[in-house]
Design an enzyme around this catalytic site. Structure first.
Site, PDB file in Angstrom:
ATOM      1  N   MET A  70       0.842  -1.211   0.000  1.00 12.00           N
ATOM      2  CA  MET A  70       0.000   0.000   0.000  1.00 12.00           C
ATOM      3  C   MET A  70       0.870   1.252   0.000  1.00 12.00           C
ATOM      4  SD  MET A  70      -3.170  -0.641   2.471  1.00 12.00           S
ATOM      5  CE  MET A  70      -2.125  -1.154   3.785  1.00 12.00           C
ATOM      6  N   VAL A  97      26.278 -10.625   7.499  1.00 11.59           N
ATOM      7  CA  VAL A  97      27.249  -9.866   8.293  1.00 11.59           C
ATOM      8  C   VAL A  97      27.043 -10.223   9.759  1.00 11.59           C
ATOM      9  CG1 VAL A  97      27.923  -7.548   9.031  1.00 11.59           C
ATOM     10  CG2 VAL A  97      27.481  -8.018   6.619  1.00 11.59           C
ATOM     11  N   TYR A 131       8.983   0.591   9.573  1.00  9.28           N
ATOM     12  CA  TYR A 131       7.779   0.024  10.175  1.00  9.28           C
ATOM     13  C   TYR A 131       6.701  -0.307   9.135  1.00  9.28           C
ATOM     14  CZ  TYR A 131       4.017  -0.536  13.605  1.00  9.28           C
ATOM     15  OH  TYR A 131       2.973  -1.009  14.348  1.00  9.28           O
ATOM     16  N   LYS A 148      29.665 -12.774  29.935  1.00 10.60           N
ATOM     17  CA  LYS A 148      29.165 -13.813  30.845  1.00 10.60           C
ATOM     18  C   LYS A 148      28.126 -14.585  30.042  1.00 10.60           C
ATOM     19  CE  LYS A 148      26.900 -14.664  35.177  1.00 10.60           C
ATOM     20  NZ  LYS A 148      25.469 -14.529  35.397  1.00 10.60           N
ATOM     21  N   SER A 184      20.789 -10.653  43.253  1.00 15.00           N
ATOM     22  CA  SER A 184      19.505 -10.563  43.973  1.00 15.00           C
ATOM     23  C   SER A 184      19.685 -10.286  45.456  1.00 15.00           C
ATOM     24  CB  SER A 184      18.723 -11.865  43.832  1.00 15.00           C
ATOM     25  OG  SER A 184      18.550 -12.168  42.494  1.00 15.00           O
TER      26      SER A 184
HETATM   27  N1  GLY Z   1       1.724  -1.078   5.471  1.00 16.71           N
HETATM   28  C1  GLY Z   1       0.847  -1.973   6.078  1.00 16.71           C
HETATM   29  C2  GLY Z   1       1.412  -2.873   7.084  1.00 16.71           C
HETATM   30  O1  GLY Z   1       2.545  -2.737   7.454  1.00 16.71           O
HETATM   31  O2  GLY Z   1       0.716  -3.763   7.503  1.00 16.71           O
END
Ligand code: GLY
Length: 680
Positions: A46, A183, A335, A518, A628
């Site tokens: 989209m 990488v 995102y 560790k 702890s």
């Molecule tokens: N761009 C729409 C989604 O990340 O679901």
């Protein structure tokens, strides 16, 4: 001479930038771990700055600029690659289902709906339609739809075609595409990247770009985490004409019709790390919402389902531009908008990399915004920050420069110092940084204990787990030696990855030469008992990579030997389960380990009281690690002081040599050589 630019990551962002740089004459290599896993394949494609509801501001501006570039950008890519890309500015209809009255001015519509419509005031074309108008415009909507927004300038691109075309365009232009070249770490020195390490060795370039999407944090401690999206597709039955000619984007659901009859339904947004697979509940939620919004879908044949991982930052905005290393550019965190933002990201980053031009918009997406967020957090007294401090002027502490509580002269005589991997420490107490109620208390306790080694859970710090946000910066690393730990890792593979991040974290906080880790590989959530096989496997690999490995183990003498054989710097047997305060339940085995080991033995876990700490030291342990029992004590700084004293007392007792245990009493006043006997 052209200077090589090395891009790590072959998703929409990495490849778009590769193409752009190459078109401008640069020499470009792309290292791709697995092209098929890039989020671009999992998307619906989209192009939806308005339907996604991005508020006015720099992000909306970035998205709109990118949307504007789409027609020309896809045309050019198709021309270079010879592969068509279906970019379809079909508009997006965003139905609402809850009857909310939208915030808009009821001006008459200019297009395309005839009645009961209004246009939004935002200045961008956006039209409100009430229930009747929206149904007239888009027949077939579910009864729950009470109105809708029409965004005529949003649209879609076939993401699969786009991905293929980007790859082929890069190839055609002569980008050096290295598929399957993962990488493992980014090597840095003196404020610069000096190479990237893969299984096959180190590759060097003049400039580097990190664009590994959801996997970003595996290579750099920047807050980017995966947000899983599950999707599926159905197909319009053969012979029928697709009833949808635009994207429908409702609450928690979108339906994206392709011209070829495929209809994509998406997407969940889940915080489940990199857990793969489609789930029944994910699919059910999508199908319920999709059928509710557009009921005709319920009889369409399902074609496919899949999932992917979007890269999300805490503010859900991308990270673009400079980093703390002069020749490293960052590009991630797109995102939900990676495909939309690919053209503008490539353009702005190419301007900055090749021409040194920084568009003012780019500054808004600098990684440095996360510095401020953390620096302003009032739990942090140290005025360092989450990311910039990495730059920093902190000098590398050496053990000899770490001056703190002054232990007695005997305990600190050169021959009695604790030595781990060639580094000497006066204090034999190591402490942790977890479980404190606040950073002040943590700092006071660590100072009161006199310890010089503090362990930090890398994963918890990086994911800003509760109580860990800004934790690494809250301590003064010129006074403490950092012992990054792999807590939270269930497998050898995870632990290796987190160990590498830990090394970066220590470097970034000023301990350039800190290669300690560790090692904790703990699949068992109840008793937090370590996995011996995974630990041995990870230890072997980490030693090969130059780490000083301090493995946390059950008190198993044979395992301790095997770990020593593979080159571990210490062994850390547990006294009893982590945090249990049950004391040293494994004394007999710990004794055997102490007797046989040539590396320091650190008793780790289970100590609840100073007497137990002293007990471990009297047995001949080289050090103890306590978290702890201090952090959860009623008065942590006072308990820390007591633990420090107990460890020193136990050590001195060990050095002094205890009296043998006898069956009978032996009087404190000798019977011979007494005054009485000499007189007689
Ligand atoms: N761009 C729409 C989604 O990340 O679901």
């Amino acid at each position: 001479m052209t200077q090589e630019i090395l891009i790590i990551g072959s998703g929409a962002i990495g490849l778009s930038l590769a193409v752009e740089l190459k078109l401008r004459g640069a020499s470009v290599t792309v290292k791709s771990r697995n092209f098929r896993e890039a989020a671009v394949h999992a998307a619906a494609g989209m192009i939806a700055p308005q339907a996604e509801g991005i508020p006015s501001g720099p992000m909306l501006e970035l998205c709109l600029r990118s949307r504007q570039m789409y027609p020309e950008w896809t045309r050019k890519l198709a021309e270079i690659s010879g592969l068509a890309i279906e970019y379809w500015p079909c508009g997006i209809l965003a139905p609402v289902v809850d009857g909310t009255t939208p915030d808009f001015a009821r001006e008459p519509a200019r297009e395309p709906v005839k009645s009961r419509v209004g246009i939004a005031r935002s200045g961008l074309p956006a039209y409100w339609m009430d229930g009747d108008a929206v149904r007239e415009y888009q027949p077939g909507l579910g009864t729950e739809v009470t109105g809708g927004w029409w965004f005529p300038e949003d649209g879609q691109v076939d993401n699969q075609m786009l991905a293929r075309s980007l790859w082929v365009a890069a190839q055609t232009l002569g980008v050096n595409l290295q598929e399957g070249s993962a990488v493992e770490s980014i090597e840095r020195q003196d404020g610069q990247v000096v190479g990237v390490r893969t299984r096959d060795g180190i590759d060097r370039a003049y400039r580097y770009v990190l664009a590994t999407g959801a996997w970003f944090e595996e290579l750099l401690p920047v807050p980017v985490s995966p947000k899983k999206g599950q999707m599926l597709s159905v197909r319009v039955p053969q012979g029928e004409k697709s009833p949808l000619q635009r994207v429908l984007f409702g609450p928690g659901i979108y339906i994206v019709p392709r011209r070829n009859g495929q209809i994509i339904i998406g997407a969940t947004s889940e915080d489940v790390g990199f857990t793969p697979g489609n789930t029944p509940s994910g699919m059910k939620g999508l199908l319920d919402r999709a059928i509710g919004m557009y009921p005709a879908l319920e009889n369409y044949p399902i074609e496919e389902f899949w999932w992917g991982f979007r890269p999300a930052t805490p503010d859900e905005l991308p990270i673009l531009g400079a980093s703390d290393w002069s020749n490293l550019t960052l590009a991630t965190g797109h995102y939900r908008n990676g495909i939309l933002l690919a053209p503008i990201s490539a353009k702005l980053l190419a301007d900055s990399i090749l021409e040194g031009k920084t568009d003012p918009l780019l500054k808004q997406f600098s990684v440095r915004r996360f510095d401020r967020r953390v620096a302003q957090s009032n739990t942090i007294a140290t005025p360092t920050n989450h990311y910039r401090s990495m730059s920093s002027n902190l000098t590398s502490p050496t053990a000899s420069s770490i001056a703190f509580a002054t232990p007695s002269a005997l305990a600190t005589a050169p021959e009695n110092l604790l030595e781990i991997a060639g580094r000497q420490f006066q204090s034999r107490l190591m402490t942790g940084s977890g479980k404190y109620t606040d950073f002040d208390r943590m700092r006071q306790s660590i100072a009161a204990s006199g310890c010089q080694i503090v362990t930090v859970a890398v994963r918890r710090v990086q994911t800003n787990a509760p109580g860990h946000e800004g934790l690494a910066e809250a301590l003064d690393w010129s006074k403490q030696w950092m012992l990054p730990n792999t807590a939270g890792c269930k497998t050898a593979e995870e632990a290796i990855r987190v160990a590498r991040l830990g090394r970066e974290m220590a470097k970034l906080l000023g301990q350039e030469d800190n290669n300690f880790v560790k090692l904790e590989v703990i699949p068992d959530p109840h008793y937090l008992l370590p996995d011996p096989i995974g630990t041995l496997e990870a230890a072997g690999q980490l030693v090969k990579e130059g780490f000083a490995v301090l493995p946390y183990i059950n008190a198993d003498p044979m395992l301790a030997r095997r770990l020593e054989d593979v080159g571990c710097a210490t062994v850390m047997p547990l006294g009893s389960p982590i945090g249990s305060g049950q004391g040293i339940q494994t004394a007999a085995n710990i004794r055997i380990i102490i007797e046989s080991a040539k590396v320091p033995v650190v008793v780790d876990a289970g100590i609840g009281t100073p007497s137990e700490a002293a007990q471990a030291m009297e047995m001949g342990a080289d050090a103890v690690l306590i978290n702890s029992a201090i952090a959860l004590a009623q008065n942590p700084p006072v308990m820390a002081k007591a633990m420090g004293m107990a460890v020193e007392a136990g050590r001195l007792a060990y050095l002094a040599g205890r009296i043998p245990v006898k069956e009978r009493a032996s009087a404190s006043s000798p019977q011979t050589g007494t005054i009485a006997s000499t007189v007689s």
